[in-house]
Enzyme design. Structure first.
Site, PDB file in Angstrom:
ATOM      1  N   ARG A 178     -36.636  30.767 -26.308  1.00  0.00           N
ATOM      2  CA  ARG A 178     -35.344  31.454 -26.410  1.00  0.00           C
ATOM      3  C   ARG A 178     -35.486  32.722 -27.232  1.00  0.00           C
ATOM      4  O   ARG A 178     -34.900  33.766 -26.903  1.00  0.00           O
ATOM      5  CB  ARG A 178     -34.304  30.511 -27.031  1.00  0.00           C
ATOM      6  CG  ARG A 178     -32.855  30.964 -26.812  1.00  0.00           C
ATOM      7  CD  ARG A 178     -32.340  31.855 -27.911  1.00  0.00           C
ATOM      8  NE  ARG A 178     -32.622  31.267 -29.196  1.00  0.00           N
ATOM      9  CZ  ARG A 178     -32.969  31.987 -30.262  1.00  0.00           C
ATOM     10  NH1 ARG A 178     -33.071  33.292 -30.209  1.00  0.00           N
ATOM     11  NH2 ARG A 178     -33.224  31.381 -31.407  1.00  0.00           N
ATOM     12  N   LEU A 204     -36.840  46.151 -37.134  1.00  0.00           N
ATOM     13  CA  LEU A 204     -35.836  46.475 -38.141  1.00  0.00           C
ATOM     14  C   LEU A 204     -36.225  45.931 -39.516  1.00  0.00           C
ATOM     15  O   LEU A 204     -36.244  46.660 -40.502  1.00  0.00           O
ATOM     16  CB  LEU A 204     -34.476  45.907 -37.726  1.00  0.00           C
ATOM     17  CG  LEU A 204     -33.326  46.100 -38.715  1.00  0.00           C
ATOM     18  CD1 LEU A 204     -32.990  47.576 -38.902  1.00  0.00           C
ATOM     19  CD2 LEU A 204     -32.087  45.316 -38.251  1.00  0.00           C
ATOM     20  N   GLY A 209     -34.992  41.320 -45.153  1.00  0.00           N
ATOM     21  CA  GLY A 209     -34.277  41.748 -43.960  1.00  0.00           C
ATOM     22  C   GLY A 209     -32.773  41.817 -44.100  1.00  0.00           C
ATOM     23  O   GLY A 209     -32.091  42.315 -43.207  1.00  0.00           O
ATOM     24  N   CYS A 265     -27.022  45.404 -31.623  1.00  0.00           N
ATOM     25  CA  CYS A 265     -28.003  44.587 -30.902  1.00  0.00           C
ATOM     26  C   CYS A 265     -28.207  43.234 -31.581  1.00  0.00           C
ATOM     27  O   CYS A 265     -28.389  42.215 -30.910  1.00  0.00           O
ATOM     28  CB  CYS A 265     -29.329  45.342 -30.803  1.00  0.00           C
ATOM     29  SG  CYS A 265     -29.179  46.916 -29.934  1.00  0.00           S
ATOM     30  N   ASN A 301     -26.017  41.469 -33.001  1.00  0.00           N
ATOM     31  CA  ASN A 301     -24.925  40.586 -32.596  1.00  0.00           C
ATOM     32  C   ASN A 301     -25.165  39.998 -31.211  1.00  0.00           C
ATOM     33  O   ASN A 301     -24.744  38.869 -30.927  1.00  0.00           O
ATOM     34  CB  ASN A 301     -23.590  41.329 -32.654  1.00  0.00           C
ATOM     35  CG  ASN A 301     -23.054  41.435 -34.067  1.00  0.00           C
ATOM     36  OD1 ASN A 301     -23.276  40.545 -34.888  1.00  0.00           O
ATOM     37  ND2 ASN A 301     -22.354  42.511 -34.370  1.00  0.00           N
ATOM     38  N   GLU A 350     -31.886  36.768 -37.930  1.00  0.00           N
ATOM     39  CA  GLU A 350     -30.590  37.255 -37.434  1.00  0.00           C
ATOM     40  C   GLU A 350     -29.465  36.920 -38.411  1.00  0.00           C
ATOM     41  O   GLU A 350     -28.332  36.651 -38.014  1.00  0.00           O
ATOM     42  CB  GLU A 350     -30.257  36.680 -36.046  1.00  0.00           C
ATOM     43  CG  GLU A 350     -31.383  36.704 -35.049  1.00  0.00           C
ATOM     44  CD  GLU A 350     -31.880  38.095 -34.700  1.00  0.00           C
ATOM     45  OE1 GLU A 350     -31.416  39.070 -35.301  1.00  0.00           O
ATOM     46  OE2 GLU A 350     -32.756  38.209 -33.829  1.00  0.00           O
ATOM     47  N   THR A 390     -29.219  35.119 -42.543  1.00  0.00           N
ATOM     48  CA  THR A 390     -29.296  33.804 -43.169  1.00  0.00           C
ATOM     49  C   THR A 390     -27.902  33.166 -43.232  1.00  0.00           C
ATOM     50  O   THR A 390     -26.882  33.825 -43.015  1.00  0.00           O
ATOM     51  CB  THR A 390     -29.847  33.925 -44.593  1.00  0.00           C
ATOM     52  OG1 THR A 390     -28.927  34.709 -45.372  1.00  0.00           O
ATOM     53  CG2 THR A 390     -31.211  34.597 -44.608  1.00  0.00           C
ATOM     54  N   PHE A 440     -20.810  41.833 -50.590  1.00  0.00           N
ATOM     55  CA  PHE A 440     -22.215  42.184 -50.421  1.00  0.00           C
ATOM     56  C   PHE A 440     -22.684  43.039 -51.589  1.00  0.00           C
ATOM     57  O   PHE A 440     -21.942  43.883 -52.078  1.00  0.00           O
ATOM     58  CB  PHE A 440     -22.415  42.951 -49.116  1.00  0.00           C
ATOM     59  CG  PHE A 440     -22.400  42.048 -47.897  1.00  0.00           C
ATOM     60  CD1 PHE A 440     -23.542  41.407 -47.474  1.00  0.00           C
ATOM     61  CD2 PHE A 440     -21.222  41.840 -47.199  1.00  0.00           C
ATOM     62  CE1 PHE A 440     -23.513  40.579 -46.361  1.00  0.00           C
ATOM     63  CE2 PHE A 440     -21.171  41.018 -46.089  1.00  0.00           C
ATOM     64  CZ  PHE A 440     -22.329  40.384 -45.672  1.00  0.00           C
TER      65      PHE A 440
END
Length: 402
Positions: free
Chosen positions: A99, A140, A146, A257, A259, A382, A384, A402
């Site tokens: 996947r 990225l 990340g 992207c 998302n 993608e 945490t 954040f």
């Protein structure tokens, strides 16, 4: 010719998901299920042990229409969001690595080009990527972490009519196999023509044969062993002026992207969870202790019922998000709900299944430990758990933590 029969999960007899799907959606699901059962499952345990990604299956996946299937034109299938989700579920029921491959190729690399590329860029790359003749990656994440892409240090400097790229990326899927890398970098351009401040982050299409581009597979992984993730270094990589993606400026480019990939995980993690539940269910009716199958005990049935409940709730949530996506109404916060819930619950299901399998659950005779290890990786990439919690906290309070 009649399509080969595919084995449906036993839990389908309890919960009739088919009634909520169109004929086309069921056809995509069954196509992916056949591929997973016939081409991935017979070899996946050995591939996981050997740290081997079967590149020869990439073109088969392309022939079946899975690559960039949610995109329209340029050889892509133009399938619905729910159809794409069902394919992700079936592939991850075999292994998260497959996947992930479809996500990196289609949701990240191809979506970047499709959303933000020039017509020339789309014509050059997308048809070959849709067939699997060309492979793409999406660069990225950087070595220091990340979760804060705004702090990236990879730089593209304007140099005459072109660009020079320097920096490093880490955990980049498919990079050592890729023909083209979508690289996100902070631009340094004295003219200011390519953005300032946060908008100085731009995307570049980098053919991996370009001198100065080096991708090194990361070894020592205890998860995602049947797929490829890499470190990348860029040392004076010279690019033509038209390497830049004209339609992407700032972090909205890569996030758009990400998302897409997160949406695939919402479905995919439920595939891994279903596989673990199926293993636990099989074991519960075939293993006998104290003169009867362990599934005849109330404690085991309670565990199975709770696992089943979370799989079906997760799939229904994924289906709801898919219908929202098809209407163009899906928000980033809603995607975070799905990603956070699916992976968290899939991991819990894997742990419960391992317990039901007892000592045999730690062996490769059953897929549970492999899924559990892979899901630990899926939990991290993608976004945490903590990042998605903060996204939801911001949506609920209107305050940015954040």
């Amino acid at each position: 010719m009649t399509a080969p029969t595919v084995t449906a999960p036993r839990i389908d007899a309890v919960f009739d998901l088919d009634a909520l799907l169109s004929d086309e959606e069921r056809e995509w699901r069954d196509r992916a299920r056949r591929f997973a059962q016939e081409r991935i499952l017979p070899v996946i345990e050995q591939d996981f042990e050997d740290k081997h990604f079967r590149k020869e299956l990439v073109r088969e996946a392309g022939e079946l229409g899975f690559l960039g299937m949610h995109l329209a034109g340029y050889g892509c299938a133009g399938a619905s969001a729910v159809s794409y989700g069902l394919v992700c579920l079936e592939l991850e029921a075999a292994d998260s690595g497959w996947r992930t491959f479809v996500s990196v190729q289609g949701s990240l690399a191809m979506s970047s080009i499709h959303k933000y590329g020039s017509e020339e860029q789309k014509q050059r790359w997308l048809p070959g990527m849709a067939t699997g003749e060309l492979i793409g990656c999406f660069a990225l994440t950087e070595p220091q972490g990340g979760s804060d892409p705004a702090a990236m240090t990879t730089v593209a400097r304007r140099d005459g009519d072109g660009w020079v790229l320097d920096g490093a990326k880490r955990w980049i899927g498919l990079a050592s196999l890729a023909d083209v890398a979508v690289v996100w970098a902070r631009v340094e351009d004295p003219s200011g023509a390519y953005g300032q401040g946060a908008h100085a982050i731009r995307g570049f299409l980098v053919p991996t044969s370009t001198p100065g581009f080096t991708a090194t597979p990361i070894d020592g992984k205890l998860a995602m062993r049947a797929s490829v993730q890499c470190d990348i270094t860029f040392e004076g990589v010279r690019l033509d002026a038209d390497a830049i993606l004209p339609g992407a400026s700032g972090l909205s480019g890569p996030f758009g992207c990400l998302n897409e990939a997160r949406y695939g995980i919402v479905w995919g993690a439920m595939g891994a969870a279903r596989s673990c539940l199926e293993a636990a269910l099989e074991r519960s009716v075939t293993r006998e202790v104290f003169g009867k199958p362990i599934g005849a005990n109330q404690l085991i049935q309670a565990k199975l019922a709770d696992m089943f409940l979370e799989v079906e709730k997760g799939v229904l949530l994924a289906l709801h998000l898919g219908r929202l996506k098809e209407r163009g109404a899906l928000t980033p916060a809603q995607i975070s709900v799905g990603k956070l819930n699916s992976v968290r619950e899939a991991l819990q299901i894997a742990h419960e299944a391992r317990a039901i399998l007892a000592g045999d659950g730690i062996t490769d005779a059953w897929p549970v430990m492999r899924h559990a290890a892979n899901l630990e990786a899926v939990r991290t990439y993608e976004g945490t758990d903590e990042i998605h919690q903060l996204i939801l906290g911001r949506a609920l309070t209107g305050l940015n933590a954040f």
